[in-house]
Design a protein around this motif. Sequence first.
Motif, PDB file in Angstrom:
ATOM      1  N   VAL A  34       0.820  -1.208   0.000  1.00  0.00           N
ATOM      2  CA  VAL A  34       0.000   0.000   0.000  1.00  0.00           C
ATOM      3  C   VAL A  34       0.862   1.270   0.000  1.00  0.00           C
ATOM      4  CG1 VAL A  34      -1.978  -1.097   1.097  1.00  0.00           C
ATOM      5  CG2 VAL A  34      -0.210  -0.063   2.531  1.00  0.00           C
ATOM      6  N   HIS A  35       2.063   1.188   0.545  1.00  0.00           N
ATOM      7  CA  HIS A  35       2.928   2.367   0.571  1.00  0.00           C
ATOM      8  C   HIS A  35       3.619   2.622  -0.761  1.00  0.00           C
ATOM      9  CE1 HIS A  35       3.619   3.008   5.191  1.00  0.00           C
ATOM     10  NE2 HIS A  35       2.367   3.209   4.805  1.00  0.00           N
ATOM     11  N   THR A  36       3.629   1.643  -1.675  1.00  0.00           N
ATOM     12  CA  THR A  36       4.369   1.820  -2.929  1.00  0.00           C
ATOM     13  C   THR A  36       3.475   1.789  -4.165  1.00  0.00           C
ATOM     14  OG1 THR A  36       4.855  -0.574  -2.980  1.00  0.00           O
ATOM     15  CG2 THR A  36       6.525   0.884  -2.005  1.00  0.00           C
ATOM     16  N   VAL A  37       2.169   1.840  -3.957  1.00  0.00           N
ATOM     17  CA  VAL A  37       1.264   1.779  -5.107  1.00  0.00           C
ATOM     18  C   VAL A  37       1.571   2.887  -6.114  1.00  0.00           C
ATOM     19  CG1 VAL A  37      -1.127   2.123  -5.824  1.00  0.00           C
ATOM     20  CG2 VAL A  37      -0.600   0.546  -3.963  1.00  0.00           C
ATOM     21  N   GLU A  38       1.806   4.102  -5.631  1.00  0.00           N
ATOM     22  CA  GLU A  38       2.090   5.206  -6.549  1.00  0.00           C
ATOM     23  C   GLU A  38       3.395   4.979  -7.319  1.00  0.00           C
ATOM     24  OE1 GLU A  38       0.397   7.787  -7.622  1.00  0.00           O
ATOM     25  OE2 GLU A  38      -1.306   7.013  -6.473  1.00  0.00           O
TER      26      GLU A  38
END
Length: 531
Positions: free
Chosen positions: A26-30
């Motif tokens: 979730v922290h690296t989706v972007e």
Amino acid sequence: MTCAQLLLQLLRRCYGIDTVFGIPGVHTVELYRGLEGSGMRHVTPRHEQGAGFMADGYARATGHPGVCFIITGPGMTNIATAMGQALADSVPMLVISSVNRRDTLGLGQGRLHELPSQQQTLAGVSRFSHTLLAPDNLPEVLARAYAVFRGTRPGPVHIEIPIDLFDARVTPPSHWHSPVWYPAAPAPEGITTAARWLHDAQRPLVLLGGGCVDNPETARTLVERLDAPTVTTINAKGVLGHDHPLDLGANAALPAVRELARDADVILAMGTELGETDYDVVFDDGFELNGRLIRIDIDAEQLARNQPVSLGLVADAGLAMTALLAAFPDTVPRGGQARAANVRDTLALRDSPDLAPFVPLFDTLRSALPDAILVGDSTAPVYAANHLVSQPVPRRFFNASTGYGTLGYGLPAALGAQLARPDLPVVALVGDGGIMFTLAEMATAVEERLPLVILLWHNGGYEEIRRYMDANGVARLGVDIQAPNFATLAQGFGCLSTRVNDPASLVNALDSRPLDGPLLIEVDANAWVGP
């Protein structure tokens, strides 16, 4: 564009990255927005440690940095072991991670994946660890990483990006280019002195380490001109080619090579740590150099470690070898080949009781797969291969028995090597104990349809530790572990498997290996070795 998009563009357009290893979170989706269509292949391991080992294998097979995208917190502590192995063996690896928002760093608020200081945690297993605080600084920080990879002693570099910066707007550079880095050249006065000492030597010895792998022809010509017996460390295998008459291999811990080293009047050591796992695998501090030691290394601090140096040159090994060659237009005969032959005859490695059972194993591999990259875990066949195997060129043999010495390396590192070199066969040399650390990566090999050979030496536990316990009078505890049914596990992953007990059955297995997926070859160690 956003900071995340800038990162992808810089990696692909400026630094030529074509493969990234990572597990989205979730922290690296972007960070993954825009990865599709970027020209970079994304490989999903089943554990972040596997991602690091894959990047390591990719880097060793090519010489180019392996790249990982890793989530905050547990992702980084998971990959730390792989970074430690890469740091110990000077392997270029770029680890890009997320970290919590800038306004929350260091506050200890119990946020998802929070560490007190992720940057400090990873600093000990990296050449440097940097927290990006302004997106416009990203090109400079990446350039710093490549300055380490190309201009000095390589290793892992960690860049963490706060999650509130991934979608921050940033102005793209007006020109997409990467700096051209040249490593340090040797001081001319030092080369002159080194050449004079080497010319006057009666019993020279050369020690070649992993820092020489990019210049095999230069290294071979130099040792031939010097007519000097040469130790090629585990990470330097193949620098002199197959069975070179001056090559003593990675046998510096054995008595005959130690005697030659003690007797040498001038020693030229290039691109080597002179560390324990190459020169003292019996762990008795018995590798002694009494002659003048000329040491060449890209890392100035390394010149002062492990052995007292007489002449130290901070320089790239390839540039230094080229400079030394100019002082030796012709061979200076000193009976080097005869000296090396005498040592090899004394060693008689193929007849050694500890190594002889593995001779047919590697003879078979060499005959069936002469161009194969051999990637090893810490396991009995690998310890034997360190002494027995000779490769035609560099970057065809590496393992985790050097430096950090971690278990679980072999399978994912071989997977990374296969991705990097699809034109070559790759063999993972693993044991029934070590493979359990990263067994899940068999799923990645199947998913990526990699024609990887997984050669599993099954000796029913941690054999090397059993021997140490026996030798030191310690009861065998924790080493006789229960192994799973590997054929059943392989079937569950969708991986073909077979069992072999002798060279003939191994040949048949290798001849019929699939080309669109991995093959697990389980070797019954007791049956292979025999009574």
